[in-house]
Design an enzyme around this catalytic site. Sequence first.
Site, PDB file in Angstrom:
ATOM      1  N   LYS A 167      -6.839   8.305  -1.702  1.00 12.16           N
ATOM      2  CA  LYS A 167      -6.197   8.144  -0.396  1.00 12.16           C
ATOM      3  C   LYS A 167      -5.436   6.814  -0.323  1.00 12.16           C
ATOM      4  CE  LYS A 167      -6.268   9.683   4.071  1.00 12.16           C
ATOM      5  NZ  LYS A 167      -5.505  10.874   4.431  1.00 12.16           N
ATOM      6  N   GLU A 218      -3.248  -4.082  13.057  1.00 13.39           N
ATOM      7  CA  GLU A 218      -4.214  -4.006  11.947  1.00 13.39           C
ATOM      8  C   GLU A 218      -5.477  -4.801  12.271  1.00 13.39           C
ATOM      9  OE1 GLU A 218      -2.908  -5.051   8.020  1.00 13.39           O
ATOM     10  OE2 GLU A 218      -1.251  -3.619   8.052  1.00 13.39           O
ATOM     11  N   HIS A 252       0.848  -1.196   0.000  1.00 12.90           N
ATOM     12  CA  HIS A 252       0.000   0.000   0.000  1.00 12.90           C
ATOM     13  C   HIS A 252       0.881   1.243   0.000  1.00 12.90           C
ATOM     14  CE1 HIS A 252       0.895  -0.381   4.251  1.00 12.90           C
ATOM     15  NE2 HIS A 252       0.312  -1.557   4.253  1.00 12.90           N
ATOM     16  N   ASP A 301       6.999  -3.690  11.459  1.00 11.84           N
ATOM     17  CA  ASP A 301       6.146  -3.594  10.284  1.00 11.84           C
ATOM     18  C   ASP A 301       4.961  -4.547  10.381  1.00 11.84           C
ATOM     19  OD1 ASP A 301       5.679  -2.416   7.841  1.00 11.84           O
ATOM     20  OD2 ASP A 301       6.822  -3.884   6.708  1.00 11.84           O
ATOM     21  N   HIS A 314      13.043  -0.550   4.398  1.00 12.80           N
ATOM     22  CA  HIS A 314      12.611   0.215   5.582  1.00 12.80           C
ATOM     23  C   HIS A 314      13.824   0.613   6.423  1.00 12.80           C
ATOM     24  CE1 HIS A 314       8.258   0.405   5.772  1.00 12.80           C
ATOM     25  NE2 HIS A 314       8.087  -0.905   5.674  1.00 12.80           N
ATOM     26  N   ALA A 321       1.477  16.634   8.102  1.00 11.06           N
ATOM     27  CA  ALA A 321       1.681  17.999   7.605  1.00 11.06           C
ATOM     28  C   ALA A 321       2.629  18.689   8.575  1.00 11.06           C
ATOM     29  CB  ALA A 321       0.357  18.735   7.568  1.00 11.06           C
TER      30      ALA A 321
HETATM   31 FE   LIG Z   1       6.343  -2.261   5.231  1.00 15.23          FE
END
Ligand SMILES: [Fe+2]
Length: 556
Positions: free
Chosen positions: A36, A184, A11, A149, A128, A397
């Site tokens: 998104k 998740e 993703h 992760d 990563h 942001a």
């Molecule tokens: Fe990852």
Amino acid sequence: MHVLGINAIFHDPAAALVVDGEVVAAAEEERFSRRKHGKRPVPFSAWELPELSAAWCLAAAGVDVDSLDAVAYSFDPGMCRDAASLGLTDPWDWLRVDYAERAPQFLAAALPGLDPEKVRFVPHHVAHAASAGLAAPTAGDDTAVLVLDGRGEVASHLAGVYRGGELTSLYSQELPHSLGLLYEDLTRHLGFLHSSDEYKVMALASYGEPKHLGLLRELVRVTPEGGFHVDRIDWASMAKARAADGEMTDEHADLAASVQARLEEVVLDLARWLHDAAGGPATLAMAGGVALNCVANARIAAEGPYRNVWVQPAAGDSGTALGAALHVAGALGDRSAPMSGADLGRGWSDEALEAELRRAALPYHRPESIAAEAARVLAGNGIVAWYQGRSEYGPRALGHRSLLAHPGDPATTARMNDVKGREQFRPIAPMVRAERFADIFQGVFPSRYMLFVHRVKPEWRDRIPAVTHVDGTARVQTVHTDTEPLVAELLAEFEQLTGLPVVVNTSLNTAGRPMVDTPREAMELFGSAPVDLLALGPFAVHRHALGADRGRDGGR
Ligand SMILES: [Fe+2]
């Protein structure tokens, strides 16, 4: 050397360009496609590439496809094993692997002229790790690196150390054990969107009690070799599953608090093990989706054995585009330079911004100082859409595509969450000038990327209620004059007017949309949300100037 990094596999597709070891451009595909997270996080979408962001990275740096030395793809299908043998229930996982194997051909089609032989597969967690260990400000010294992760090819974690730009992996936890997938699963059980809304669960946790911590300590255990085991968890035994529009109860908050508490304990243990195994380096660099958990990060910084903790601002999968490119550049002999900031995306010249304002026939003017103009509107309790410089890489942001407001009005939180269509339990964050940080907050300093939570000193909590979360914390961005002079000026002006050295900063977007990237999107947001001032580069557009004067004072 010119190395283009690509993340496309799970993703948050993104692209990054590294020239002679330095990141010169990086952007997420969602900012271009306006979808998104770029795509759905399913195996069927693994072929979709960050075509628009990749093309932009090359164009922005004036690099053509022919002069690329390599393209680094942040997943290595050669390492993959059958999902069932990894203990995963993912009947279409083979399709993801199949698409990854064909990525060189897909990339050659997306970037006409690219020799598919130039594509190199970089193991997901090495990418990563490089996004942290090679991009951190201390990249020249020995740096411990911890990747936390959801999943990569066969693992969910990597603990290692960078010495002289070379990664030594000390332990990697194999699937199905995964702290990211655990979080998740919880996110899904609580009725949120997984691989997207985990930060909402973290915010919810502060409303609950960790009533299930004892049970979770039995189910989620660290192992002596530096990894961890996660047993199957019966979520419904602790709290009923919540539908997306279902009622949020104390039971849900208690479950979130319990998992959050156990996660913090486990990552602290992993960080301590790594410190010993790596020979006691002063710095820990972190990446992976779990490294966006700023509550856990703050605990590692406060209670862990490191002097510095640095987190890659694009800690999620988008950051692997940057990491894969840095890793391959290193393998080709380039020394990597620490990243200069998160403002690695698109930017416009003042002339281009003014042309956009004229085209839209908006009544704008160019004040002597846009920072002072914005500070005045904020001091009058107005909301400012602040669009300056290049856009941020990563989910936060940081004063380039920001929505700003007054921190002293308790109603600001509800007002901002309304503008953005967000849940009311979600906190909004403060930015503060580095010089004033220690007067108001306690915790990790500097915090340039909003990846740690801080304590608000008790005497300040009533003065800045909009940014003080229910548990007395705030997720602070420290603003440094050397790197962010314009935002620092705004904060100084605001303090002069109000006595408050803090401004509310949230991302410039409305509900469910990616952050604003182009000036046109900034004007669309201004036109569709109750924003009082659009500060577009040096130009000001006031809400009150719309109407009778519309179009007449343009260019004044
Ligand atoms: Fe990852």
